[in-house]
Design a protein around this motif. Structure first.
Motif, mmCIF file in Angstrom:
data_model
loop_
_atom_site.group_PDB
_atom_site.id
_atom_site.type_symbol
_atom_site.label_atom_id
_atom_site.label_comp_id
_atom_site.label_asym_id
_atom_site.label_seq_id
_atom_site.Cartn_x
_atom_site.Cartn_y
_atom_site.Cartn_z
ATOM 1 N N TYR A 215 71.271 44.795 33.764
ATOM 2 C CA TYR A 215 70.510 45.565 34.750
ATOM 3 C C TYR A 215 71.178 46.918 34.980
ATOM 4 C CZ TYR A 215 69.040 46.989 39.419
ATOM 5 O OH TYR A 215 68.599 47.719 40.499
ATOM 6 N N ALA A 216 72.534 46.908 35.118
ATOM 7 C CA ALA A 216 73.262 48.150 35.373
ATOM 8 C C ALA A 216 73.077 49.127 34.224
ATOM 9 C CB ALA A 216 74.741 47.849 35.592
ATOM 10 N N ARG A 217 73.127 48.596 33.010
ATOM 11 C CA ARG A 217 72.982 49.473 31.851
ATOM 12 C C ARG A 217 71.590 50.082 31.793
ATOM 13 N NH1 ARG A 217 74.792 47.476 26.053
ATOM 14 N NH2 ARG A 217 76.753 47.676 27.154
ATOM 15 N N LYS A 218 70.571 49.237 32.109
ATOM 16 C CA LYS A 218 69.194 49.719 32.081
ATOM 17 C C LYS A 218 69.024 50.829 33.113
ATOM 18 C CE LYS A 218 64.555 47.754 32.480
ATOM 19 N NZ LYS A 218 63.905 48.885 31.843
ATOM 20 N N LYS A 219 69.585 50.585 34.314
ATOM 21 C CA LYS A 219 69.527 51.573 35.392
ATOM 22 C C LYS A 219 70.164 52.885 34.919
ATOM 23 C CE LYS A 219 68.435 51.180 39.892
ATOM 24 N NZ LYS A 219 67.043 51.007 40.257
#
Lengths: 406, 432
Positions: A215-219
């Motif tokens: 999720y953090a990477r996508k963000k």
């Protein structure tokens, strides 16, 4: 308009064309090759069929269903001497996998540490690591296995030293007892289903951490927002497990080895043979992995590091975002073949009496039943399929980190 | 104005100040230590840790070596001499040295023969390793050596190795003469000539078996470090030609040949050497003619050669793949056929690229020859584990014996790998 050249006369097929015409020559050669191959294997099989010993006993895998009649000292699954030879082979196969997996993990740790430290600016450390690498790479692993086995079986104190009112030795931290019969380590005791639930919660938390990272990477990639994940990850790892552990009434406990009247009770025994094989394989292969890691890091040109520094990245991020992803591409293919080497070298267990597949199927079963051909065929099939599986899995991973050329 | 200004300056220096030495902490050993050992807190911790480890290792090792004894006939005498001083009982190495080198079955009075063969090795090997500095005729020494060494170690009539050498020589001459008419024809003719000479030689050697005769020693008697060296040298040299063939086969456009080579290479690389040695020990005899006399050492050589040729084939395949495609096309455009372009253009370059890889395989294989101790052959490891440690004289003297084994293997393997790195540097210069 006449044509300058006549079309070649179709003068039929001549025998010489089989050798001299490139259109047919490959067929001729392949035909000869296949005939020679058949003749060779036919000769081998003919010899085998005429062999008096083999004629007498024949080829029969039925012995696998007979009771084995021998005991195995390390039993990861249920096994008695009344179990079948097949069961014994299975126990041996699992023992092989246990030591192979353990050795792969520790060899990677040793190798990465030694490889990085050998590049260190610190003269003493880099020289010590060079000595370690050269010493272990240039002496046969069989000798290392035997030496470490000798250390484990001869220099550790006897169990009696831990006994009595005034023992000369006490277990290290009350948990690890080094004896000449092996090393006793604490074991985890699962109290009913609760333990497994806690275990499942742990697994779910780990999956959750991976999801959080994704999720953090996508963000980061989509919106350019940097989500801090270090503390949430740690919380996610610890809190649910702790909650489950205490809610379920502490279902998992650590059982230390405690000296009984004659021997240690509780705990888990690592036999000298397992220790020797595990430690020797990991420290030997670690030396090779260290060289691979060093080569991988050196293969990244200093321009990459400097470019990253010019972009304003901090040293830790330079390593994790720029150097390591590129170095991994160089490191992983030889690392795969080192893992394969570890797996194959576990067969040296037979030298120290660790009951792996070579010790059960290729050792005692072979000697008891005299079914040499069948046992060795099965043995080879196991190692071969295992090697092929590892290299297939690792190739998939290798393709995923490979430089995408467009 | 300038006058007044000149008056105001009391002193003007008209010579240069001699340069003062740099601060003591920025020169020489102190600077080196500061930069290399104590450049930061982390580095300082590592340095102290490293010094502790080095001290711990040396404080264990040095007294053991210095206080050790080299005299004494068994472990009890050793203990008396040492009087608990913590030294090593190196007497075992001194007393059992011939056994460590030659095994316990090789006749004592014939040990000069393998020793001589070993000394001659130092004449035979340099021409191959350093041919760039030596005249070409020295290669003849290397060519003669295998036959001479065979005669010295195994004994028997000298006619056998002479006829094998003649067969190789004349086979090659025939091949060279006829090769213009086609590679395959030349190869077949060469093999026929060589086989004929060996057949005649067998008859003659049987007739005159007393000619140039040394007392024969059976293969079974080979042991100790000599066995490791024999297996290593023989198997590596045999497996290079097989490896080349397998690598070419794997690159071939002929599907059947290619398929066979791929299956063979992947099979051999997928199984541990020990299972192949089991095959040599118990299974291979089933597949050989019942009356043929293949002794264990020969069966082991067959299997180890199979093993290492698969690995060498992969190394050479890497060398073949590293060659630019233009080299293959150059061969085709010159009108060379497959055999010619391989022999004259492709293989010389591919082999040059693969030399470091081949040396690595050779070192690995030499270390792996210790595995024969598992199938109860008495190589160096087998000698130590078997006859020496189980003898009542020396039961319990582990460290000295294993240290000796480590030193022997380390010397050979480290030497070879240093040579390979040196050669790599030599070859790199002309590869750009």
């Amino acid at each position: 308009m006449t044509t300058m050249t006549d079309p070649p006369k179709a003068d039929g097929f001549r025998f010489g064309q089989l050798i001299n015409d490139t259109r047919y020559r490959s067929y001729t050669f392949q035909f000869i090759a296949i005939v020679l191959l058949f003749l060779f294997f036919g000769w081998l099989i003919n010899n085998a069929m005429n062999n008096p010993v083999l004629q007498q006993v024949g080829i029969d895998f039925g012995f696998l269903a007979d009771p084995a009649g021998y005991d195995i000292n390390q039993k990861p699954i249920e096994y008695t001497s009344q179990s079948t030879h097949l069961r014994a082979a299975l126990v041996g196969g699992i023992n092989t996998l246990i030591v192979a997996v353990l050795a792969c993990i520790t060899a990677t740790i040793f190798g990465v540490i030694a490889g990085v430290l050998r590049l260190s600016n610190n003269w003493i450390i880099s020289k010590l690591m060079a000595i370690y690498v050269e010493m272990f790479r240039n002496i046969p692993v069989l000798i290392w296995i035997i030496i470490i086995f000798t250390v484990a079986a001869n220099t550790f104190p006897a169990i009696q030293d831990y006994r009595g009112d005034n023992p000369t030795n006490t277990p290290l931290l009350g948990m690890f007892a080094f004896t000449n019969q092996g090393v006793f380590i604490p074991s985890l005791v699962f109290d009913g289903a609760g333990g497994w639930i806690v275990f499942a919660v742990l697994a779910a938390s780990i999956l959750g951490i991976f999801a959080l990272r994704g999720y953090a990477r996508k963000k980061l990639y989509d919106e350019g927002k940097l989500v801090k994940i270090l503390w949430p990850s740690i919380a996610l790892l610890l809190v649910p497990v702790a909650l489950a552990y205490f809610l379920l009434g502490q279902p998992i406990s650590v059982e230390n080895p405690v000296m009984g009247r004659f021997r240690f009770e509780g705990g888990f025994l690592l036999r000298p043979s397992l220790i020797a094989l595990w430690f020797a394989l990991s420290i030997y292969t670690g030396a090779f992995i260290a060289e691979n890691v060093r080569a991988g890091i050196l293969a990244i040109s200093s321009g990459q590091t400097e470019a990253a520094a010019a972009l304003g990245l901090r040293p830790g991020r330079i390593m994790s975002l720029v150097v390591l992803p590129q170095a991994l591409r160089v490191i992983i293919p030889p690392l795969i073949s080192q893992y394969l080497n570890i797996t194959k070298n576990t067969s040296l267990a037979i030298a120290v009496g660790y009951m792996d597949l070579t010790g059960t199927l290729g050792g005692i079963t072979l000697n008891q039943t005299g079914r040499a051909l069948e046992s060795i065929l099965l043995l080879m099939a196991f190692y071969l399929s295992f090697s092929l599986i590892i290299s297939a899995v690792m190739n998939v991973y290798n393709n995923s980190v490979k430089l995408k050329e467009r | 104005m300038s006058d007044t200004h000149a008056q105001s300056v009391a002193f003007v220096r008209d010579t240069e100040i001699p340069p003062s030495p740099p601060p003591a902490r920025e020169t020489g050993a102190i600077k080196w230590v500061r930069e290399n050992l104590f450049s930061g807190p982390m580095n300082s911790i590592l340095t102290i840790l490293g010094l502790l480890i080095a001290f711990w290792l040396l404080s264990g090792l040095i007294p053991w070596v210095v206080n050790g004894t080299w005299t004494g006939n068994d472990i009890r005498e050793c203990r008396e001499i040492l009087q608990g001083s913590g030294g090593g009982c190196f007497a075992v190495v001194a007393e059992r040295w011939p056994q460590l080198l030659f095994g316990f079955q090789y006749p004592d009075y014939l040990r000069w023969r393998p020793s001589l063969a070993f000394v001659l090795l130092f004449l035979a090997v340099p021409p191959m390793l350093f041919i760039m500095f030596l005249p070409r005729w020295t290669l003849a020494l290397s060519a003669v050596y295998p036959f001479l060494a065979y005669w010295l170690i195994w004994g028997g009539t000298i006619l056998t190795p002479i006829f094998i050498a003649l067969a190789v020589l004349f086979g090659y001459f025939t091949f060279a003469k006829i090769e213009k008419r086609g590679f395959v024809t030349g190869l077949l003719a060469g093999i026929v000539v060589a086989a004929a000479i060996i057949w005649v030689g067998g008859l003659v050697a049987g007739e005159f078996s007393r000619f140039g005769r040394l007392e024969a020693v059976e293969s079974r008697a080979m042991g100790g470090f000599m066995l490791n060296l024999i297996l290593g040298i023989v198997c590596v040299s045999l497996s290079i030609p097989f490896g080349i063939l397998l690598a070419l086969g794997r690159q071939s456009r002929l599907p059947i040949v290619k398929g066979f080579c791929v299956v063979f290479i992947e099979f051999v690389r997928g199984v541990p050497l020990i299972t192949l040695l089991f095959v040599a020990n118990v299974v291979l005899a089933y597949f050989l003619p019942p009356n043929a006399n293949f002794d264990l050492i020969l069966r082991v050589i067959i299997m180890i050669t199979m093993f290492s040729s698969a690995y060498i084939a992969e190394v050479i395949r890497g060398g073949l793949a590293a060659l630019p495609k233009g080299q293959y096309e150059a061969g085709d455009s010159l009108g060379l056929d497959y055999a010619q372009s391989m022999r004259l253009i492709i293989l010389p370059q591919a082999m040059k690229i693969s030399i470091p890889g081949i040396v690595n395989v050779a070192v690995g294989l030499f270390k792996d020859t210790t595995l024969v101790s598992v199938i109860s052959m008495f190589d160096l490891v087998g000698m130590i584990r078997g006859p020496i440690l189980s003898s009542t004289d020396w039961a319990g003297v582990y460290w000295e014996l294993w240290a000796a084994a480590c030193i022997l293997f380390f010397t050979v393997c480290y030497g070879i790998s240093q040579y390979s790195q040196w050669l790599e540097r030599q070859l790199r210069t002309d590869h750009h």
